[in-house]
Design a protein around this motif. Structure first.
Motif, PDB file in Angstrom:
ATOM      1  N   VAL A 172       0.841  -1.203   0.000  1.00 42.38           N
ATOM      2  CA  VAL A 172       0.000   0.000   0.000  1.00 42.38           C
ATOM      3  C   VAL A 172       0.877   1.256   0.000  1.00 42.38           C
ATOM      4  O   VAL A 172       1.933   1.291   0.636  1.00 42.38           O
ATOM      5  N   THR A 173       0.403   2.252  -0.726  1.00 40.29           N
ATOM      6  CA  THR A 173       1.137   3.517  -0.740  1.00 40.29           C
ATOM      7  C   THR A 173       0.671   4.412   0.410  1.00 40.29           C
ATOM      8  O   THR A 173      -0.494   4.350   0.817  1.00 40.29           O
ATOM      9  N   VAL A 174       1.569   5.228   0.931  1.00 34.52           N
ATOM     10  CA  VAL A 174       1.158   6.178   1.965  1.00 34.52           C
ATOM     11  C   VAL A 174       0.404   7.330   1.308  1.00 34.52           C
ATOM     12  O   VAL A 174      -0.654   7.746   1.769  1.00 34.52           O
ATOM     13  N   VAL A 175       0.968   7.858   0.216  1.00 36.78           N
ATOM     14  CA  VAL A 175       0.345   8.980  -0.485  1.00 36.78           C
ATOM     15  C   VAL A 175       0.151   8.580  -1.953  1.00 36.78           C
ATOM     16  O   VAL A 175       1.091   8.118  -2.599  1.00 36.78           O
ATOM     17  N   SER A 176      -1.079   8.753  -2.447  1.00 33.30           N
ATOM     18  CA  SER A 176      -1.351   8.456  -3.855  1.00 33.30           C
ATOM     19  C   SER A 176      -0.667   9.487  -4.750  1.00 33.30           C
ATOM     20  O   SER A 176      -0.786  10.690  -4.505  1.00 33.30           O
ATOM     21  N   ASN A 177       0.012   9.005  -5.790  1.00 36.61           N
ATOM     22  CA  ASN A 177       0.719   9.921  -6.682  1.00 36.61           C
ATOM     23  C   ASN A 177      -0.240  10.647  -7.632  1.00 36.61           C
ATOM     24  O   ASN A 177       0.182  11.525  -8.374  1.00 36.61           O
ATOM     25  N   VAL A 178      -1.528  10.283  -7.603  1.00 35.24           N
ATOM     26  CA  VAL A 178      -2.518  10.952  -8.456  1.00 35.24           C
ATOM     27  C   VAL A 178      -3.479  11.788  -7.607  1.00 35.24           C
ATOM     28  O   VAL A 178      -3.717  12.961  -7.892  1.00 35.24           O
ATOM     29  N   LEU A 179      -4.012  11.170  -6.563  1.00 32.49           N
ATOM     30  CA  LEU A 179      -5.054  11.815  -5.762  1.00 32.49           C
ATOM     31  C   LEU A 179      -4.480  12.635  -4.612  1.00 32.49           C
ATOM     32  O   LEU A 179      -5.150  13.498  -4.061  1.00 32.49           O
ATOM     33  N   GLY A 180      -3.268  12.310  -4.226  1.00 35.22           N
ATOM     34  CA  GLY A 180      -2.670  12.967  -3.073  1.00 35.22           C
ATOM     35  C   GLY A 180      -3.140  12.397  -1.737  1.00 35.22           C
ATOM     36  O   GLY A 180      -2.605  12.749  -0.684  1.00 35.22           O
ATOM     37  N   THR A 181      -4.138  11.522  -1.778  1.00 35.63           N
ATOM     38  CA  THR A 181      -4.710  10.938  -0.560  1.00 35.63           C
ATOM     39  C   THR A 181      -3.632  10.398   0.383  1.00 35.63           C
ATOM     40  O   THR A 181      -2.726   9.689  -0.058  1.00 35.63           O
ATOM     41  N   ILE A 182      -3.751  10.749   1.652  1.00 34.10           N
ATOM     42  CA  ILE A 182      -2.862  10.170   2.669  1.00 34.10           C
ATOM     43  C   ILE A 182      -3.611   9.010   3.313  1.00 34.10           C
ATOM     44  O   ILE A 182      -4.663   9.197   3.930  1.00 34.10           O
TER      45      ILE A 182
END
Ligand code: PMP
Length: 415
Positions: A172-182
């Motif tokens: 899982v990513t911490v921050v989405s590289n598209v949405l910016g979601t944390i």
């Protein structure tokens, strides 16, 4: 509000002084793809080649000793930066992609059995999807997905049913590289550990911007890249918990990763060298340490506050514009990444028209095709910030977008 003056830091960045077209100074809003480098990092790289350079861990001569010491000091700096327990848990790779592939190969091939499950999210970068698809294919496992909602946040209500005793690893990513979601990675990690699954955290978009503490997070693996945090390209990091790395067979074979080689086989070396076959990215690692020094002098907390101000301002401006749609959650739930579409104008045309006024944004699927499919668009334009961006630059982006809309309106009227 915390006072933060990006102009102080901009002076350190030679590339930020240039124009991209006559009279058009560069407005660099493509930091999620890669950041720029300050003089301090460039100077470190130059000095390495001019004064210290030799291969590491091999020579018994002064230059080799100096280079080895600087390379190992870089490892200690990375260790402290993410609060790992020991520098043996820090492996230098060529980037986040290489780090994730290393885990999928070395840990994955040894631990994934037919019928096992790998859990990822719908918002992952291809780097954190394709290696798991490949692993699943090699081992007869299944990849499952944590979905997202229309605000671009993970839907975790059913996490209990997605996580089973068959789940062996969660990526899982911490921050989405598209949405910016944390994403709430700490609670995902806790839930994954409760079924005995390991967790790989993709820190490519978070380590450069948010304080990372691998012990507090309790991640089993963390992957990130130097070039997204002021460092050179071609350097990345894989953090792994010592006991997991120790149980992992080496992935690549070659020099430096062995204790002993005989004609009938070999004995792998100790951590972290076991996973650093061949001549490592020496200057890259030392350049990354210089980048970490620079970031620590500013303070990641201050960087996050400033990036949030930029994000708040752009969100507010885009909300005022007709026919502009922004993806992802509100600014208080995301990092400095703003992806959007302008109805009637392809994202590539948006990016091209912005470039003509000096504003660099990215357009396309940003290596997240499944996510774009979920969003119902083929491409988005993306502005992504770093601490050297200014609030005035947001105005330039917005003016560029208004101009793009005027140009397209005229074109459609002529038709
Ligand atoms: N994960 C995420 C979330 C990313 O944004 C990126 C880079 N765009 C990567 C992984 C891959 O990083 P690299 O290309 O440096 O290996």
């Amino acid at each position: 509000a915390v006072s933060f003056d990006p102009l102080v830091y901009r002076q350190d960045f030679p590339i930020l002084q240039r124009e991209v077209h006559p009279g058009r100074p560069l407005v660099y809003f493509d930091n999620a793809a890669t950041t720029q480098r300050p003089r301090q990092v460039i100077q470190t790289i130059v000095e390495m080649y001019e004064k210290h350079y030799a291969n590491v861990h091999r020579g018994i001569h002064t230059l080799a000793d100096e280079t080895t010491e600087l390379y190992e000091e870089a490892r200690r700096r990375v260790c402290r930066f993410i609060n790992a327990r020991s520098e043996e848990e820090i492996i230098f790779t060529s980037g986040a992609t290489a780090s994730i592939n290393l885990v999928a190969r070395a840990w994955g091939d040894a631990n994934i059995r037919p019928g096992d499950e790998i859990l990822v999210t719908e918002m992952e970068h291809h780097s954190n999807l394709v290696p798991w698809f490949q692993l699943a294919e090699r081992r007869g496992a299944t990849v499952r997905f944590i979905p997202i909602n229309d605000q671009g946040e993970l839907v975790l209500d059913n996490l209990d049913t997605l996580l089973t005793e068959r789940t062996k690893i969660v990526a899982v990513t911490v921050v989405s590289n598209v949405l910016g979601t944390i994403n709430p990675v700490e609670s995902i990690i806790r839930a994954a550990h409760s079924v005995g699954a390991k967790v790989l955290v993709d820190g490519a978009q978070s380590v450069p911007h948010l304080v990372t503490d691998v012990q507090k997070m309790d991640a089993d693996f963390l992957a990130f890249s130097g070039h997204k945090m002021l460092g050179p390209s071609g350097i990345g990091v894989l953090y792994g918990k010592r006991e997991i790395l120790e149980a992992m067979p080496p992935f690549m074979g070659g020099g430096s990763m062995i204790r002993e080689v005989r004609l009938d086989g070999f004995v792998p070396g100790d951590l972290p060298y076991r996973f650093e076959a061949g001549t490592p990215p020496i200057v890259g690692a030392i350049g990354l340490a210089a980048a970490i020094d620079y970031l620590e002098r500013i303070g990641l907390e201050r960087i996050a506050v400033h990036e949030n101000q930029l994000t708040v301002k752009l969100h507010a401006a885009l909300a005022e514009m007709p026919r502009v749609r922004v993806f992802g959650p509100a600014p208080d739930k995301k990092g400095g990444i703003v992806s959007f579409v302008v109805d009637g104008i392809h994202a590539h045309d948006v990016a091209q028209l912005l470039d003509s006024v000096g504003v660099a944004v990215r357009a396309g699927h940003h290596c997240a095709m499944p996510l774009h499919k979920r969003l119902g668009v083929v491409a988005t334009a993306r502005a992504s910030f770093y601490f050297y961006n200014t609030l005035n630059e947001i105005d330039q982006l917005v003016e560029g977008l208004e101009r793009a809309q005027r140009i397209f309106k005229k074109r459609s009227e002529r038709r």
